[in-house]
Design an enzyme around this catalytic site. Structure first.
Site, PDB file in Angstrom:
ATOM      1  N   LYS A  64       0.963  -1.239  -0.033  1.00  0.00           N
ATOM      2  CA  LYS A  64      -0.024  -0.154  -0.149  1.00  0.00           C
ATOM      3  C   LYS A  64       0.993   1.086  -0.004  1.00  0.00           C
ATOM      4  CE  LYS A  64      -4.098  -1.900   1.920  1.00  0.00           C
ATOM      5  NZ  LYS A  64      -5.092  -1.829   3.099  1.00  0.00           N
ATOM      6  N   ASN A  85      -4.522   2.055  -1.703  1.00  0.00           N
ATOM      7  CA  ASN A  85      -5.277   0.859  -1.894  1.00  0.00           C
ATOM      8  C   ASN A  85      -6.165   0.530  -2.898  1.00  0.00           C
ATOM      9  OD1 ASN A  85      -7.624   2.345  -0.886  1.00  0.00           O
ATOM     10  ND2 ASN A  85      -8.742   0.457  -0.364  1.00  0.00           N
ATOM     11  N   ASP A 100     -10.001   3.120   1.879  1.00  0.00           N
ATOM     12  CA  ASP A 100      -9.951   2.576   3.464  1.00  0.00           C
ATOM     13  C   ASP A 100     -10.472   3.833   4.071  1.00  0.00           C
ATOM     14  OD1 ASP A 100      -9.333   0.062   2.695  1.00  0.00           O
ATOM     15  OD2 ASP A 100      -7.051   0.567   3.185  1.00  0.00           O
TER      16      ASP A 100
END
Ligand code: NAP
Length: 243
Positions: A64, A85, A100
């Site tokens: 990530k 992400n 996220d």
């Protein structure tokens, strides 16, 4: 056929492929496929995208942060979080996003009470950074809790966090402790310090109800597991790719 997927190192337990397959079936989408790609590194990402005809992809552990230098651009949320992400591919350009953080924010917000003004975030990795960004957006002050607080700005030790539990009524687990197969692990070793004003949010989604959440519920706290966030980050990724 439009090809989407997930890149990471070990993906055998991945939930995403099933979720996208079921979503494509539900929505009658027949020209899209979502596959898992275990990559030994993220070097040569443009070549990998071109060779596999990828239209967009998700990124998971351990890439990530490592993926960022490989991208042509990242949006302001990914930049502020420091992790990507979700990557959109447009005319060969790779643009990084972070879904996220908004997924955490959107799933947390409906659960908040006026007493949830301060939070303890367990962990200092990529997930904790996304949580911190969302908490800043919500105006909730927070401290990270680390096994090695001296190595992280704004982090406290678990011992110090125990003394703050009465004033920090939101506790977020952003560590892998308690995740399958080590389901007996508990990231917050002080469940006796929890009460009915606490809200405990565990980012772990496997198992759906972790030991942390079971013990928090037993102490009278409100709880939320990581599955709703996981679903939301996938939906938001799809919205970005379909724009
Ligand atoms: P990570 O980088 O592997 O670990 C996060 C932090 O947890 C580490 O920086 C470490 O902080 C702490 N930690 C690691 N092992 C520990 C241990 N044995 N005991 C205590 N603390 C430990 O993981 P991540 O990528 O940030 O993800 C964390 C969790 O969130 C994972 O379970 C992941 O599956 C979950 N997640 C869920 C979603 C969702 O959509 N629901 C999204 C993202 C992530 P210190 O060294 O500073 O203590």
């Amino acid at each position: 056929m439009k090809q989407y997927g997930l890149i990471g190192k070990t993906l055998s337990h991945s939930w995403s492929r099933r979720w996208f397959k079921e979503m494509f079936e539900r929505e009658g989408i027949i020209d899209c496929r979502y596959s898992l790609y275990e990559l030994p590194s993220v070097a040569g990402l443009h070549e990998w995208v071109a060779a596999n005809g990828i239209s967009g992809f998700n990124v998971t552990i351990p890439y990530k942060e490592a993926v960022i230098p490989q991208l042509d651009e990242i949006d302001s949320v990914a930049e502020a979080v420091g992790a990507v992400n979700c990557v959109a591919v447009t005319d060969g350009r790779l643009v990084g996003h972070n879904t996220d953080a908004p997924a955490f924010l959107e799933t947390l917000q409906p659960l908040l009470q006026p007493c949830h003004r301060a939070a303890l975030v367990l962990g200092t990795g990529g997930a904790a950074k996304a949580v911190g960004y969302a908490l800043r957006q919500l105006g909730i002050e927070y401290l990270l809790v680390s096994r090695t607080p001296q190595q992280h700005p704004h982090a406290v030790s678990y011992d110090d966090a125990a003394g703050l539990a009465a004033s920090h009524l939101l506790i977020v687990n952003a560590t892998p402790v308690g995740m399958y197969p080590n389901v007996d692990g508990i990231p917050w070793p002080y469940p006796h310090l929890l009460g009915k004003r606490h809200l405990c949010y565990d980012l772990i989604y496997n198992p759906e109800t972790t030991r942390f959440l079971r013990e928090a519920t037993a102490a009278g706290a409100h709880t939320c597991g990581g599955l709703a966030m996981l679903e939301r980050q996938a939906q938001l990724s799809w919205e970005i790719w379909e724009k």
